[in-house]
Design a protein around this motif. Structure first.
Motif, PDB file in Angstrom:
ATOM      1  N   ARG A 144       0.767  -1.343  -0.108  1.00 43.30           N
ATOM      2  CA  ARG A 144       0.222   0.133  -0.092  1.00 43.30           C
ATOM      3  C   ARG A 144       0.713   1.204  -0.045  1.00 43.30           C
ATOM      4  N   HIS A 145       2.036   1.235   0.093  1.00 45.17           N
ATOM      5  CA  HIS A 145       2.890   2.504   0.356  1.00 45.17           C
ATOM      6  C   HIS A 145       4.166   2.270  -0.734  1.00 45.17           C
ATOM      7  N   VAL A 146       3.995   1.846  -1.821  1.00 43.64           N
ATOM      8  CA  VAL A 146       5.010   1.800  -2.803  1.00 43.64           C
ATOM      9  C   VAL A 146       5.464   3.124  -3.228  1.00 43.64           C
ATOM     10  N   SER A 147       4.903   3.962  -3.448  1.00 45.14           N
ATOM     11  CA  SER A 147       5.171   5.259  -3.754  1.00 45.14           C
ATOM     12  C   SER A 147       6.181   5.949  -2.918  1.00 45.14           C
ATOM     13  N   ASP A 148       5.797   5.705  -1.458  1.00 41.26           N
ATOM     14  CA  ASP A 148       6.934   6.335  -0.667  1.00 41.26           C
ATOM     15  C   ASP A 148       8.339   5.471  -0.762  1.00 41.26           C
ATOM     16  N   LEU A 149       8.244   4.314  -1.155  1.00 40.25           N
ATOM     17  CA  LEU A 149       9.537   3.584  -1.207  1.00 40.25           C
ATOM     18  C   LEU A 149      10.092   4.054  -2.493  1.00 40.25           C
ATOM     19  N   LEU A 150       9.480   4.282  -3.565  1.00 37.73           N
ATOM     20  CA  LEU A 150      10.082   4.857  -4.854  1.00 37.73           C
ATOM     21  C   LEU A 150      10.443   6.401  -4.726  1.00 37.73           C
ATOM     22  N   ASN A 151       9.707   7.135  -4.195  1.00 32.25           N
ATOM     23  CA  ASN A 151       9.938   8.421  -3.884  1.00 32.25           C
ATOM     24  C   ASN A 151       9.951   8.977  -2.472  1.00 32.25           C
ATOM     25  N   PRO A 152      10.935   8.719  -1.876  1.00 29.60           N
ATOM     26  CA  PRO A 152      11.220   9.103  -0.534  1.00 29.60           C
ATOM     27  C   PRO A 152      10.847  10.348  -0.182  1.00 29.60           C
ATOM     28  N   PRO A 153       9.766  10.890   0.854  1.00 26.51           N
ATOM     29  CA  PRO A 153       9.466  12.264   0.867  1.00 26.51           C
ATOM     30  C   PRO A 153      10.325  12.748   1.936  1.00 26.51           C
ATOM     31  N   ASP A 154      10.370  14.218   1.824  1.00 23.81           N
ATOM     32  CA  ASP A 154      11.230  15.103   3.091  1.00 23.81           C
ATOM     33  C   ASP A 154      12.529  14.464   3.269  1.00 23.81           C
ATOM     34  N   VAL A 155      13.280  14.230   2.125  1.00 25.63           N
ATOM     35  CA  VAL A 155      14.683  13.744   2.388  1.00 25.63           C
ATOM     36  C   VAL A 155      15.460  14.275   3.108  1.00 25.63           C
TER      37      VAL A 155
END
Lengths: 410, 410
Positions: free
Chosen positions: B378-389
């Motif tokens: 359910r969280h693949v986009s956060d894996l691919l595009n880490p927010p708030d790096v």
């Protein structure tokens, strides 16, 4: 974005084979389902190093009591409220019985909420006229069918389960009718049919083909017959290599009459393992999506087995719309895999030639098996966004006693 | 797009636990690695229904000879040319020996091409001062360390392996120095440290905490201590719940001196299982990516163990850059999971209250464990595009004999 929004939270229990390397059975199913955003629980029926088309494999089978114990572990911790059950290869009659117990338990618990549980059953039993499971497993599968919402047999499995030889569209329609009426299965898709131009269907008995090892089409780990063709890496391109493969599906009406649709796909010049598993797994989220998109007055997702009202035409069935997207994704992924495989095998052959070494037939076979693995994680975008969907538009099929007409419908 | 382009083709062999339900061990690792586009081969060291923090579990362990047989199956079909080996929980000393044989075989075969094979070893042995593996497994792990390129111990495991008690940054630096010099491990990350404001590190001995079952922090299936905190679903919010957790990593110089960096992350008010496995798995593609982005004159991907030249500062290490993205992804996913868990537990409590039934403590614990599963698909986009790096920018740490200074570097 992407997977996060595609589906509502969907809990799938997948029961099938595990291979360390490669993509068949649960390895394929988990990967596909997770890419589509599903929460997959996986009970593995075997633990093998690789799929059996390599012609050599190491590993162990899960006993039926181990299968039951794993489910009991879920049950005791209240983890069995699955939305979907997807069952594939099971290596023994006792195993199929265990799977039956598991499925019935989930179904019983979901019983008060129609449409809240859906069982996709891939009766992995054999292909090309040959069983690759023990004989005593067949009656176990027959007694399971009544519980399933959707079954996905290949031609041989459909003949075996319906006890109806299939040789043309008419006999195929009869076989599907039997599956609907005898076993009360609401949804059926028969995969990888080879229809001739005049709608004859060659026998599912084995055909001798040069350079195609028998085990390739008798993979006892996976459902792998879709888009099957002989490997032209080994065989010169010929007319057969561009023929179509057809799937025919049906959702029964309220009086269990078939509503038949067909989708033709161009066959690819390569044998792939695990494509049946891929088809089954990808059908789960696409069917959920299509059911959710049905007209709201149908309340389809709260209808037992998500069975469409009788006035919905074959080509408009959610099952047909789901299969359309599934085949569009698969065609793209398999075509890319075929191309990658060709490049890898050219490199392999060049390497062997450079080395001046003798080409060992077995080594080449192993290299070909590896090069033809469908590496799903490299193709997630094709899963999420099926290309060229229009090409796979389902067509209604009208079955009559002595003649079959294909309808073109919008 | 998305995963298809992120990495070059990367073959990973993952050896860890399988659970039917939930996300720890290989279930977590496979899901994360596949989402990032890797081709994962998975050897499962146990087959359990769920992780052990549920406090009840059914299933079986894989014997060491079964582990070896599965690898032998790969070997005989020429399927062992892995780019990365990722090893986690192994339930016996014999199992660790089998893993050692497997790793050495892959490494031997890759020997002629420096940098073509990389071993990430998560020495899952215990936590909070307690071993949860048999005593005789510890020396087996010590003898494995020399083979590893990156190890990911928690504080207790680092103390055990280095035989160095850790109580502040200085002793931590000493422990890492020992791991670099004694075992020749080029890369180390110590996960989930709790540093006080004056850089003291509380003992890794067990601390009694109300409502935190002992087994929660002694999960023998997974590496699960990162971002660990007590469940405030059960405990009122307090000052401790907003403390930081710190990771400290190092890539050794050519003479095995540490280059220490730290990243502080806000602790979350919930216990999660499998976060250590998530950290380890996600580090694989992020490290490959960071190595590929290093200045081309370094030829880093063809350098043994991808070890940066001595003039690269701690905060500029590919390991530090990789950890930064890993933690950014994880923080976002875990924060969302914590919120989902809160909602689910509120619903659970309301349901129990409505039912007028007595709340059974064990049932609530089971519901909490399930609600706190990190459902990666359910969280693949956060894996691919880490927010708030930027928030997770690594900082160099200068270790001296008696004092530790934190450098702010660009």
């Amino acid at each position: 974005m992407t997977t996060d929004a595609l589906l509502p939270e969907t809990r799938v229990l997948a029961i099938a084979s595990h291979v360390v390397h490669g993509y068949v059975g649960n390895k394929m199913a988990s990967c596909v389902l997770q890419a589509m955003g599903c929460d997959v629980s996986a009970i593995n029926t075997v633990h093998y190093s690789n799929h059996t088309a390599y012609k050599q494999v190491k590993g162990t089978k899960t006993t039926s009591s181990e299968l039951e114990q794993l489910y009991e572990g879920l049950r005791q911790s209240h983890l069995t409220n699955f939305d979907v059950l997807l069952t594939g290869y099971v290596p023994s009659a006792e195993g199929v019985r265990a799977v039956g117990k598991i499925g019935r338990d989930i179904k019983f618990n979901a019983g008060t909420k129609p449409g809240s549980f859906f069982w996709v059953l891939d009766p992995v039993m054999g292909d090309n006229g040959k069983l690759y499971i023990p004989e005593d497993e067949v009656p176990e599968y027959k007694s399971l069918l009544r519980e399933a919402d959707l079954i996905l047999p290949n031609q041989f499995e459909a003949e075996t389960l319906s006890e109806t030889p299939i040789h043309d569209l008419d006999s195929l329609a009869t076989a599907i009718q039997v599956l609907h009426t005898t076993y009360r299965v609401p949804h059926v898709i028969i995969t990888s049919l080879r229809l001739t131009a005049d709608n004859q269907i060659p026998s599912s008995r084995p055909v001798t083909q040069p350079h195609t090892p028998a085990t390739e089409s008798a993979d006892p780990l996976s459902s792998s017959t879709l888009l099957l063709n002989k490997p032209t890496a080994d065989v010169p391109e010929n007319k057969e290599a561009v023929e179509n493969l057809t799937i025919i599906g049906s959702t029964a009406t309220s009086d269990f009459k078939p509503r038949l649709f067909r989708i033709d796909t161009p066959a690819l010049p390569l044998f792939f393992s695990g494509t049946g598993d891929m088809f089954a797994a990808l059908t789960v989220p696409r069917l959920i999506e299509a059911v959710a998109q049905a007209p709201s007055e149908q309340n389809l997702s709260s209808t037992p087995s998500w069975r469409s009202p009788d006035d919905v035409g074959a080509a408009d069935l959610p099952l047909a719309r789901a299969a359309q997207k599934v085949l569009a994704s698969m065609q793209s992924i398999l075509a890319k895999t075929a191309e990658t495989c060709r490049v890898k095998m050219d490199e392999y052959d060049a390497r062997v030639a450079r080395g001046g070494g003798e080409q060992l037939e077995n080594n080449r076979h192993l290299a070909l098996m590896n090069a033809s693995e469908v590496v799903v994680p490299r193709h997630v975008s094709d899963l999420l966004n099926p290309p060229d969907v229009e090409r796979f538009r389902p067509k209604a099929v009208r079955a009559q006693t002595s003649a079959i007409h294909r309808e073109s419908d919008e």
